[in-house]
Design an enzyme around this catalytic site. Structure first.
Site, PDB file in Angstrom:
ATOM      1  N   THR A 257       8.837  -1.899   1.781  1.00  0.00           N
ATOM      2  CA  THR A 257       8.672  -1.629   0.359  1.00  0.00           C
ATOM      3  C   THR A 257       7.217  -1.393  -0.040  1.00  0.00           C
ATOM      4  OG1 THR A 257       8.456  -3.980  -0.222  1.00  0.00           O
ATOM      5  CG2 THR A 257      10.688  -3.060  -0.178  1.00  0.00           C
ATOM      6  N   ASP A 258       7.061  -0.835  -1.221  1.00  0.00           N
ATOM      7  CA  ASP A 258       5.729  -0.659  -1.804  1.00  0.00           C
ATOM      8  C   ASP A 258       5.411  -1.887  -2.665  1.00  0.00           C
ATOM      9  OD1 ASP A 258       7.167  -0.343  -4.191  1.00  0.00           O
ATOM     10  OD2 ASP A 258       6.857   1.825  -4.268  1.00  0.00           O
ATOM     11  N   ALA A 259       4.331  -1.827  -3.394  1.00  0.00           N
ATOM     12  CA  ALA A 259       3.901  -2.970  -4.207  1.00  0.00           C
ATOM     13  C   ALA A 259       4.920  -3.337  -5.287  1.00  0.00           C
ATOM     14  CB  ALA A 259       2.544  -2.665  -4.851  1.00  0.00           C
ATOM     15  N   GLY A 260       5.788  -2.388  -5.658  1.00  0.00           N
ATOM     16  CA  GLY A 260       6.803  -2.648  -6.678  1.00  0.00           C
ATOM     17  C   GLY A 260       8.113  -3.175  -6.123  1.00  0.00           C
TER      18      GLY A 260
ATOM     19  N   ILE B  18      10.046  -1.549  -4.063  1.00  0.00           N
ATOM     20  CA  ILE B  18      10.953  -0.411  -3.862  1.00  0.00           C
ATOM     21  C   ILE B  18      10.667   0.194  -2.490  1.00  0.00           C
ATOM     22  CG2 ILE B  18      11.481   1.927  -4.678  1.00  0.00           C
ATOM     23  CD1 ILE B  18      10.906   0.895  -7.517  1.00  0.00           C
TER      24      ILE B  18
END
Length: 147
Positions: free
Chosen positions: A21-24, A26
């Protein structure tokens, strides 16, 4: 030669981890390609062909081209179902149609098409798909060439 809906469906289960995932929280877009690569590998394994065995037989499958559409995000801890359906088989290539769905609700998250070339492991030159592998796809429901 085109396959209709005769092939038995194949699906590989995987889970979204923090590293995907990314920082969000997602799934980062390129990781869908990794999930689909794993499903293609497991599709071959389900037919009795391990990638490590094929390399020993001077055979590799390499992605020639890919296309992906991103429809909805997967998130941390989602369980995914990743399909790997062969829709076309030629002398030295396979065309896959793949989908990534959330296992919990079946929502389609990403879909793609991949042209995978069969090459010699040592020279990376095209080579015919072995008859045993072609036969395994036909036995799993893919119509033979010319039908």
């Amino acid at each position: 030669m085109r396959a209709e809906s005769h092939a038995q469906p194949f699906s590989h289960r995987c889970r979204v981890y923090y590293e995907d995932t990314d920082a969000g929280g997602i799934v980062y877009y390129v990781n869908y390609l990794k999930f689909m690569e794993r499903a293609r590998t497991e599709r071959l394994r389900s037919l009795g062909f391990a990638q490590s065995q094929l390399v020993g037989e001077d055979l590799l499958f390499v992605v020639h081209s890919s296309e992906a559409r991103y429809l909805s995000p997967a998130r941390l801890d989602d369980e995914l179902l990743v399909s790997a359906d062969v829709i076309e088989i030629k002398r030295a290539s396979l065309r896959f149609r793949q989908q990534v769905r959330r296992a919990g609700d079946g929502e389609l998250l990403c879909e793609g098409r991949f042209l995978v070339a069969c090459v010699r492991a040592k020279s990376l030159k095209p080579r015919p798909i072995p008859e045993s592998l072609r036969a395994a796809f036909v036995e799993s429901g893919l119509p033979p060439a010319g039908e």
